[in-house]
Design a protein around this motif. Structure first.
Motif, PDB file in Angstrom:
ATOM      1  N   THR A 115      40.157 188.912 -13.528  1.00 42.37           N
ATOM      2  CA  THR A 115      40.045 188.383 -15.257  1.00 42.37           C
ATOM      3  C   THR A 115      41.103 189.221 -16.247  1.00 42.37           C
ATOM      4  OG1 THR A 115      39.975 191.946 -14.900  1.00 42.37           O
ATOM      5  CG2 THR A 115      37.871 190.366 -13.775  1.00 42.37           C
ATOM      6  N   ALA A 116      40.823 189.242 -17.802  1.00 39.76           N
ATOM      7  CA  ALA A 116      41.262 189.173 -18.202  1.00 39.76           C
ATOM      8  C   ALA A 116      40.358 189.156 -19.138  1.00 39.76           C
ATOM      9  CB  ALA A 116      42.380 188.398 -18.640  1.00 39.76           C
ATOM     10  N   GLY A 117      40.874 190.616 -20.947  1.00 36.68           N
ATOM     11  CA  GLY A 117      39.758 190.491 -21.642  1.00 36.68           C
ATOM     12  C   GLY A 117      40.586 190.902 -23.101  1.00 36.68           C
ATOM     13  N   ALA A 118      40.151 191.468 -24.474  1.00 34.99           N
ATOM     14  CA  ALA A 118      40.601 191.919 -25.401  1.00 34.99           C
ATOM     15  C   ALA A 118      39.083 192.655 -25.620  1.00 34.99           C
ATOM     16  CB  ALA A 118      40.291 191.087 -26.588  1.00 34.99           C
ATOM     17  N   LEU A 119      39.327 193.843 -26.316  1.00 39.79           N
ATOM     18  CA  LEU A 119      38.408 195.134 -26.892  1.00 39.79           C
ATOM     19  C   LEU A 119      38.764 195.316 -28.221  1.00 39.79           C
ATOM     20  CD1 LEU A 119      38.691 196.693 -23.106  1.00 39.79           C
ATOM     21  CD2 LEU A 119      36.964 195.836 -23.633  1.00 39.79           C
ATOM     22  N   PHE A 120      37.918 195.593 -28.461  1.00 42.36           N
ATOM     23  CA  PHE A 120      38.014 196.499 -29.917  1.00 42.36           C
ATOM     24  C   PHE A 120      38.620 195.959 -30.892  1.00 42.36           C
ATOM     25  CE2 PHE A 120      37.506 200.401 -27.481  1.00 42.36           C
ATOM     26  CZ  PHE A 120      36.320 200.837 -27.604  1.00 42.36           C
ATOM     27  N   GLU A 121      38.426 194.590 -30.988  1.00 45.77           N
ATOM     28  CA  GLU A 121      38.742 193.284 -31.394  1.00 45.77           C
ATOM     29  C   GLU A 121      39.999 193.356 -31.324  1.00 45.77           C
ATOM     30  OE1 GLU A 121      37.836 194.164 -35.819  1.00 45.77           O
ATOM     31  OE2 GLU A 121      35.625 194.163 -35.641  1.00 45.77           O
ATOM     32  N   GLY A 122      40.553 193.616 -30.607  1.00 47.01           N
ATOM     33  CA  GLY A 122      42.136 193.067 -29.987  1.00 47.01           C
ATOM     34  C   GLY A 122      43.599 194.795 -29.948  1.00 47.01           C
ATOM     35  N   ALA A 123      42.519 195.179 -30.018  1.00 50.90           N
ATOM     36  CA  ALA A 123      43.553 196.483 -30.189  1.00 50.90           C
ATOM     37  C   ALA A 123      43.088 197.303 -28.623  1.00 50.90           C
ATOM     38  CB  ALA A 123      42.442 197.423 -30.396  1.00 50.90           C
ATOM     39  N   ARG A 124      43.029 196.459 -27.035  1.00 55.05           N
ATOM     40  CA  ARG A 124      43.216 196.702 -25.828  1.00 55.05           C
ATOM     41  C   ARG A 124      42.645 195.601 -25.431  1.00 55.05           C
ATOM     42  NH1 ARG A 124      39.569 201.891 -22.789  1.00 55.05           N
ATOM     43  NH2 ARG A 124      41.483 202.322 -21.779  1.00 55.05           N
ATOM     44  N   GLY A 125      43.549 195.537 -24.768  1.00 60.03           N
ATOM     45  CA  GLY A 125      43.439 194.524 -23.385  1.00 60.03           C
ATOM     46  C   GLY A 125      43.928 194.872 -22.121  1.00 60.03           C
ATOM     47  N   TRP A 126      43.859 193.540 -21.322  1.00 58.12           N
ATOM     48  CA  TRP A 126      44.171 193.309 -20.174  1.00 58.12           C
ATOM     49  C   TRP A 126      44.483 192.839 -19.766  1.00 58.12           C
ATOM     50  CZ3 TRP A 126      38.863 193.521 -21.086  1.00 58.12           C
ATOM     51  CH2 TRP A 126      37.903 192.718 -20.017  1.00 58.12           C
ATOM     52  N   PHE A 127      45.288 192.309 -18.140  1.00 54.78           N
ATOM     53  CA  PHE A 127      45.226 191.134 -16.972  1.00 54.78           C
ATOM     54  C   PHE A 127      45.066 191.921 -15.990  1.00 54.78           C
ATOM     55  CE2 PHE A 127      47.459 189.294 -20.826  1.00 54.78           C
ATOM     56  CZ  PHE A 127      46.827 188.137 -20.983  1.00 54.78           C
ATOM     57  N   GLN A 128      44.006 191.224 -14.973  1.00 57.78           N
ATOM     58  CA  GLN A 128      43.795 192.137 -13.508  1.00 57.78           C
ATOM     59  C   GLN A 128      44.408 190.711 -13.423  1.00 57.78           C
ATOM     60  OE1 GLN A 128      39.997 193.515 -12.587  1.00 57.78           O
ATOM     61  NE2 GLN A 128      41.189 195.322 -11.171  1.00 57.78           N
ATOM     62  N   ILE A 129      45.437 191.535 -11.672  1.00 58.12           N
ATOM     63  CA  ILE A 129      45.388 190.582 -10.553  1.00 58.12           C
ATOM     64  C   ILE A 129      45.444 190.809  -9.643  1.00 58.12           C
ATOM     65  CG2 ILE A 129      47.311 188.801 -12.272  1.00 58.12           C
ATOM     66  CD1 ILE A 129      49.221 191.007 -11.144  1.00 58.12           C
ATOM     67  N   VAL A 130      45.163 189.895  -8.292  1.00 58.50           N
ATOM     68  CA  VAL A 130      45.015 190.597  -7.398  1.00 58.50           C
ATOM     69  C   VAL A 130      45.358 189.969  -5.939  1.00 58.50           C
ATOM     70  CG1 VAL A 130      43.184 190.747  -5.342  1.00 58.50           C
ATOM     71  CG2 VAL A 130      42.253 190.769  -7.678  1.00 58.50           C
ATOM     72  N   ALA A 131      46.289 190.514  -5.293  1.00 59.63           N
ATOM     73  CA  ALA A 131      46.949 189.910  -4.161  1.00 59.63           C
ATOM     74  C   ALA A 131      46.391 189.172  -3.158  1.00 59.63           C
ATOM     75  CB  ALA A 131      47.627 191.488  -3.064  1.00 59.63           C
ATOM     76  N   GLU A 132      47.212 187.960  -2.815  1.00 56.23           N
ATOM     77  CA  GLU A 132      46.879 187.409  -1.979  1.00 56.23           C
ATOM     78  C   GLU A 132      46.301 187.992  -0.691  1.00 56.23           C
ATOM     79  OE1 GLU A 132      49.177 184.275  -1.589  1.00 56.23           O
ATOM     80  OE2 GLU A 132      48.713 183.137  -4.262  1.00 56.23           O
ATOM     81  N   ARG A 133      48.107 189.096  -0.525  1.00 57.59           N
ATOM     82  CA  ARG A 133      47.553 189.655   0.912  1.00 57.59           C
ATOM     83  C   ARG A 133      46.233 190.673   0.653  1.00 57.59           C
ATOM     84  NH1 ARG A 133      52.035 191.669  -2.028  1.00 57.59           N
ATOM     85  NH2 ARG A 133      51.374 193.913  -2.523  1.00 57.59           N
ATOM     86  N   HIS A 134      45.826 190.850   2.294  1.00 59.91           N
ATOM     87  CA  HIS A 134      45.260 191.963   2.291  1.00 59.91           C
ATOM     88  C   HIS A 134      44.307 192.449   4.091  1.00 59.91           C
ATOM     89  CE1 HIS A 134      42.693 189.107   3.371  1.00 59.91           C
ATOM     90  NE2 HIS A 134      41.936 189.382   4.137  1.00 59.91           N
ATOM     91  N   ALA A 135      43.842 193.393   3.995  1.00 60.28           N
ATOM     92  CA  ALA A 135      43.293 194.102   5.283  1.00 60.28           C
ATOM     93  C   ALA A 135      42.578 194.032   5.840  1.00 60.28           C
ATOM     94  CB  ALA A 135      44.741 195.452   5.785  1.00 60.28           C
ATOM     95  N   GLU A 136      41.731 193.700   7.387  1.00 55.58           N
ATOM     96  CA  GLU A 136      40.374 193.781   7.586  1.00 55.58           C
ATOM     97  C   GLU A 136      40.516 195.322   8.600  1.00 55.58           C
ATOM     98  OE1 GLU A 136      36.929 190.627   8.950  1.00 55.58           O
ATOM     99  OE2 GLU A 136      38.413 190.383   8.267  1.00 55.58           O
TER     100      GLU A 136
END
Length: 374
Positions: A115-136
């Motif tokens: 996911t990615a997004g801009a908040l408060f008209e661009g004053a705050r934002g983020w990029f979220q990344i997820v690892a391909e590795r996982h454990a079940e």
């Protein structure tokens, strides 16, 4: 609105300032631009409304003369003011730099954009990344590595890289991710950002994840009786114990709350509508010590069930296991502390790693390792 998302114009359309990977769950607010797997990385910046830079502009007196070492932060595309005042040593962390960092981590360490997004008209934002590795874990519980790169152009908040299980799709979830992060790295705006060091540190984190995944698996297959679960909470949480007239030990409120939460039930103190779970187990253990009963699993059926109490407690990997007890402590520390001091204190506690919640979670992991080694 609680999500604090905005809109931007793109090819004649008005779109929300959020995007997510195709195949992912639609965010709770029902908005989001879908990004196809394998799309150019720059598309994540464009379709989240983050395709802009910021710069420092001088603050001026009423007569138009600039004020020494006084600046405001403004977007270069539309001139919108993001932060009203910063000193001259402030170094902006551009959205393009955040994207480059996310791309480097994905390329070097096997992550992908989520996911990615801009908040408060661009004053705050983020990029979220997820690892391909996982454990079940047993029962299908999945443990994975998720990072959020958050940045702020207000001049008041440091940029952060956080490890969190929270999927970020709005301001509320970003705040929750920061407040409940299992690990946080912050960098100020006083010196230029060194992306190479961060990417190298993430590589070390990959080794840490492998160790944690093994620990999580070992905890998930470690079965605890009610008596053992109670003693785990006693070792981790502690607190003042009392002895009633009959000589029976009454555990601390913190321990009894943990016992209730571990079954997905809200805590009801003695003398209220029903006995709390821990007191029921205490009585069973007391009888067992006298040889009049066993300490087999006992759960009070008349304990009131609260909404969203310790989600995941009923998963196969958590039921009657050390993994379930461990996660009960982490949930209690973040969401139901014995003494709540507000969201700001909780956020600071997790960010700095020195608050009560952080110390309690560290203690929970330490005691869990000791149990596994015994």
């Amino acid at each position: 609105m609680s999500h604090e998302l905005g809109t931007f114009e793109h090819n004649g359309e008005t779109l929300p300032t959020i995007c997510y990977l195709e195949g992912g769950q639609l965010p709770w607010h029902g908005m989001g631009n879908v990004i196809a797997p394998g799309a150019p990385v720059e598309e994540w910046r464009t379709m989240s409304g983050l395709a802009y830079d910021v710069e420092l502009r001088a603050n001026c007196r009423a007569d138009g003369t600039p004020i020494d070492s006084s600046y405001h932060i403004a977007r270069t595309d539309n001139g919108a003011i993001m932060g009203p005042y910063v000193a001259g040593q402030y170094v902006p962390f551009q959205t393009s730099a955040a994207l480059d960092l996310a791309e480097s981590i994905c390329r070097e360490h096997g992550f992908e954009f989520d996911t990615a997004g801009a908040l408060f008209e661009g004053a705050r934002g983020w990029f979220q990344i997820v690892a391909e590795r996982h454990a079940e874990l047993p029962g299908g519980d999945i443990v994975t590595d998720t990072l959020v790169i958050s940045f702020d152009h207000s001049g008041r908040v440091a940029a952060k890289i956080i490890s969190t299980p929270v999927r970020v799709v709005c301001n509320n979830t970003l705040s929750m991710a920061v407040a409940t992060a299992s690990d946080t790295s912050s960098f100020t705006h006083r010196i230029p950002f060194d992306a190479d060091n961060v990417v190298a540190a993430i590589g070390a984190g990959a080794e840490n994840f492998a160790a944690f995944a093994k620990l999580a698996h070992d905890m998930a297959v470690k079965i605890l009786t009610d008596a053992e679960r109670l003693e785990y909470f006693q070792d981790v949480i502690g607190g003042k114990e009392k002895t009633d007239d009959s000589g029976r030990v009454i555990r601390s409120v913190g321990v009894r709350r943990a016992m209730a939460f571990s079954t997905g039930r809200d805590f009801i103190a003695e003398g209220k509508a029903a006995p709390d779970v821990a007191r029921v187990v205490d009585e069973a253990i007391d009888k067992a010590s006298r040889g009049s009963a066993s300490d087999a699993a006992i759960v009070a059926d008349d304990i009131a069930t609260g909404a969203a109490i310790n989600p995941g407690h009923d998963m196969a990997s958590a039921q009657s296991t050390l993994w379930g007890a461990f996660n009960t402590v982490t949930w209690l520390a973040d969401h139901a502390p014995v003494k709540s001091r507000g969201a700001d204190f909780a956020l600071a506690s997790n960010k700095l790693g020195e608050g009560t919640a952080s110390k309690l979670k560290t203690r929970a992991a330490t005691v869990a390792r000791e149990l596994l080694a015994a």
